[in-house]
Write an enzyme that holds these catalytic residues in place. Structure first.
Site, PDB file in Angstrom:
ATOM      1  N   PHE A  84      -3.217   2.079  -9.013  1.00  0.00           N
ATOM      2  CA  PHE A  84      -3.953   3.021  -8.162  1.00  0.00           C
ATOM      3  C   PHE A  84      -3.354   3.154  -6.762  1.00  0.00           C
ATOM      4  O   PHE A  84      -3.598   4.131  -6.071  1.00  0.00           O
ATOM      5  CB  PHE A  84      -5.431   2.585  -8.044  1.00  0.00           C
ATOM      6  CG  PHE A  84      -5.667   1.495  -7.028  1.00  0.00           C
ATOM      7  CD1 PHE A  84      -5.845   1.811  -5.678  1.00  0.00           C
ATOM      8  CD2 PHE A  84      -5.691   0.149  -7.391  1.00  0.00           C
ATOM      9  CE1 PHE A  84      -6.047   0.804  -4.730  1.00  0.00           C
ATOM     10  CE2 PHE A  84      -5.888  -0.851  -6.456  1.00  0.00           C
ATOM     11  CZ  PHE A  84      -6.070  -0.518  -5.118  1.00  0.00           C
TER      12      PHE A  84
ATOM     13  N   GLU B 227      -6.651   5.039 -13.785  1.00  0.00           N
ATOM     14  CA  GLU B 227      -7.867   5.835 -13.944  1.00  0.00           C
ATOM     15  C   GLU B 227      -8.615   5.978 -12.618  1.00  0.00           C
ATOM     16  O   GLU B 227      -9.513   6.800 -12.495  1.00  0.00           O
ATOM     17  CB  GLU B 227      -8.776   5.284 -15.049  1.00  0.00           C
ATOM     18  CG  GLU B 227      -9.171   3.822 -14.953  1.00  0.00           C
ATOM     19  CD  GLU B 227      -8.127   2.866 -15.547  1.00  0.00           C
ATOM     20  OE1 GLU B 227      -6.953   2.917 -15.114  1.00  0.00           O
ATOM     21  OE2 GLU B 227      -8.496   2.047 -16.399  1.00  0.00           O
TER      22      GLU B 227
ATOM     23  N   SER C   6      -1.271  -5.271 -11.780  1.00  0.00           N
ATOM     24  CA  SER C   6      -1.570  -6.672 -11.469  1.00  0.00           C
ATOM     25  C   SER C   6      -0.816  -7.616 -12.426  1.00  0.00           C
ATOM     26  O   SER C   6      -0.438  -7.217 -13.540  1.00  0.00           O
ATOM     27  CB  SER C   6      -3.073  -6.901 -11.565  1.00  0.00           C
ATOM     28  OG  SER C   6      -3.509  -6.524 -12.846  1.00  0.00           O
TER      29      SER C   6
ATOM     30  N   CYS D 224       1.785  -3.895  -2.659  1.00  0.00           N
ATOM     31  CA  CYS D 224       2.510  -5.032  -3.237  1.00  0.00           C
ATOM     32  C   CYS D 224       3.554  -5.558  -2.257  1.00  0.00           C
ATOM     33  O   CYS D 224       4.072  -6.639  -2.438  1.00  0.00           O
ATOM     34  CB  CYS D 224       3.156  -4.644  -4.542  1.00  0.00           C
ATOM     35  SG  CYS D 224       4.467  -3.465  -4.318  1.00  0.00           S
TER      36      CYS D 224
END
Ligand code: NAD
Length: 482
Positions: free
Chosen positions: A149, A176, A226, A281
């Site tokens: 996302f 999503e 993740s 990240c």
């Protein structure tokens, strides 16, 4: 409310799966779009259309394959402002951050336009007596990308342009939580003129992901998300005979040496930890600071972080938007509580910050005197929480950074070349910055991490993508003189 669709074989269609979800603006918690997920049949159709399109597309001259990419670059640039606003609406980040990530995405389109050169293999006459050898890179089929996302405008473009320029067909399954930007990216790709089936879009959650991983029609998979899901994707895709690259989570470190320009280091640390509300990240949410400058650094960082304006991303003065969902907001607050319980010194408490009342806003938090073994120093929080750790010197700081299970990035602030050399040779992370707060490589260099931040060998962006998206055949030829 906007109904999102799936792009299958050059046609837009409503998903026929049993599930679906609303896409929610994290600044208001109001729905901005809704999507019915792909059924197994929708996914099968998308992959079958991509497989069909591969036959002709893979034989289309590379010079012709890059023409729609040039148009795509232009369309992305013409629509960058609109795309950025769409992105802010579903993600929450500031408009400047959204514009920046789109620029990074477009940069990948530009690099992939060089595919006629990048795709060339090698030729060696007289490789052996009477033998010439030629290496040729060939596309392999239909590739999929499953994206997270937090960078909905950039991450799909780490993959899409290279996949199709190399002659493959491509299926995107976006997060999503942020599928609206993905739909706009694919609409613009459609407008750019790629043949039907070359680029497809399917929406869905874990079921759709597993459908892709197990599908016979998919040659390879790129994943970004993740760590637990990255591991699952890596193992499942490999088990089903696919090429796979899976980028996972992170917990990056900034190291501050005694010799650093402290004002600059503090400003860069705050920017790295809190940009995108810490949902990056490449964020550096742990700063390991040499003892001699530690107290002064804490003071500077706290002053800088406390002055940030937390507001909806489309407000002109916003420096930090909301977290993605109420559940994630709660999770980050729980981490702050854990930090306090484990004995770290909460010198700036974002829970008391000045933030809008609606939406998932949380102001920056800073912990001082954090033990590197504390939960908040080890686990990925993915929110605006910075942990400051005291170290004896750079050597000690390198040891602390290397204790991490993750290895996406690290940065050192110093004015000593010897420190920089020790850092470059000593830290086990994929992206290393010296006097750079967020070590993000340009698109012509590859991007990937180490340890639990990455599963695979070939990374995203640049030359690695050409190798991921092709297989090298070697022709060994003898033509004896008649
Ligand atoms: P996520 O893992 O929840 O979701 C990523 C993708 O995986 C989505 O498309 C989602 O639909 C799918 N997915 C989620 N759960 C799944 C399951 N159980 N089985 C199969 N598929 C599943 O990640 P996120 O919350 O969207 O993104 C944040 C994470 O991504 C952070 O950990 C962050 O560090 C990481 N990230 C890493 C990089 C990198 O380059 N290393 C870049 C950006 C984000």
């Amino acid at each position: 409310m906007r109904e999102l669709e799936h792009f299958v074989g050059g046609e837009w269609r409503t998903g026929s799966g049993a599930d679906g979800a609303d896409v929610v603006n994290p600044a208001t918690n109001e729905a901005v779009a809704t999507v019915a997920y792909a059924s197994e049949g929708d996914l099968d159709d998308a992959i079958a259309a991509a497989n069909d399109a591969f036959e002709e597309w893979s034989e289309t001259p590379v010079e012709a394959r890059i023409q729609p990419l040039f148009r795509y670059k232009q369309l992305l640039e013409e629509n960058q402002e609109d795309l950025a606003e769409t992105l802010v609406e579903e993600h929450g980040k500031t408009k400047a951050e959204a514009m920046g990530e789109l620029r990074r995405g477009i940069e990948n389109v530009e690099v992939a336009c060089g595919m006629p050169t990048m795709l060339q293999g090698g030729h060696l006459p007289h490789a052996a007596p009477e033998i010439d050898e030629t290496a040729v890179r060939r596309p392999l089929g239909t590739y999929a990308a499953i994206t997270p996302f937090n960078f909905p405008g950039m991450i799909p473009l780490w993959f899409l342009p290279y996949a199709v320029a190399a002659g493959n067909t491509f299926v995107l399954k976006p997060s999503e939580k942020t599928p609206v930007t993905a739909q706009r990216l694919v609409e613009l790709a459609d407008e750019a003129g790629f043949p039907d089936g070359v680029i497809s879009l399917v929406n869905g959650g874990p079921e759709t992901v597993n459908g892709i991983l197990e599908h016979d029609g998919v040659t390879g998979v790129s994943f970004v998300g993740s760590t637990p899901v990255a591991k699952h994707v890596y193992e499942t895709a490999a088990k089903h005979g696919k090429r796979v690259q899976a980028q996972g989570g992170a917990k990056n470190h900034i190291l501050v040496a005694d010799s650093a320009d402290l004002d600059f280091a503090a400003e860069q640390t705050v920017s790295s930890a809190f940009a995108n509300t810490g949902q990056r990240c490449l964020a550096n949410p742990v700063a390991v600071v040499a003892d001699g400058v530690y107290d002064e650094f804490v003071e500077k960082v706290v002053a800088e972080a406390a002055s940030m304006t937390v507001a909806p991303g489309l407000d002109d003065d916003s420096e930090m938007g909301p977290l993605i969902t109420p559940e994630h907001h709660e999770r980050v607050r729980d981490y702050i509580e854990t930090g306090v319980e484990e004995g770290a010194d909460l010198v700036l408490d974002g829970r008391d910050g000045d933030v809008p009342e609606t939406g998932n806003f949380l102001a920056p938090s800073v912990f001082a005197d954090v033990d590197p073994a504390d939960t908040i120093a080890r686990e990925e929080i993915f929110g605006p929480v910075l942990a400051l750790v005291r170290a004896d010197d750079v050597e000690d700081a390198i040891g602390i950074a290397n204790e991490s299970d993750f290895g996406n990035a690290a940065s050192l602030f110093t004015s000593e070349g010897a420190d920089a050399k020790r850092f470059r040779h000593g830290v086990d992370a994929g992206n290393l910055g010296v006097n750079v707060g967020t070590a993000a490589p340009m698109a012509f260099f590859h991007f990937g991490g180490r340890k639990d931040s990455f599963f695979g060998d070939l990374h995203a962006q640049g030359e690695d993508m050409v190798h991921f998206y092709t297989d090298e055949h070697v022709y060994i030829e003898r033509w004896p003189d008649a």
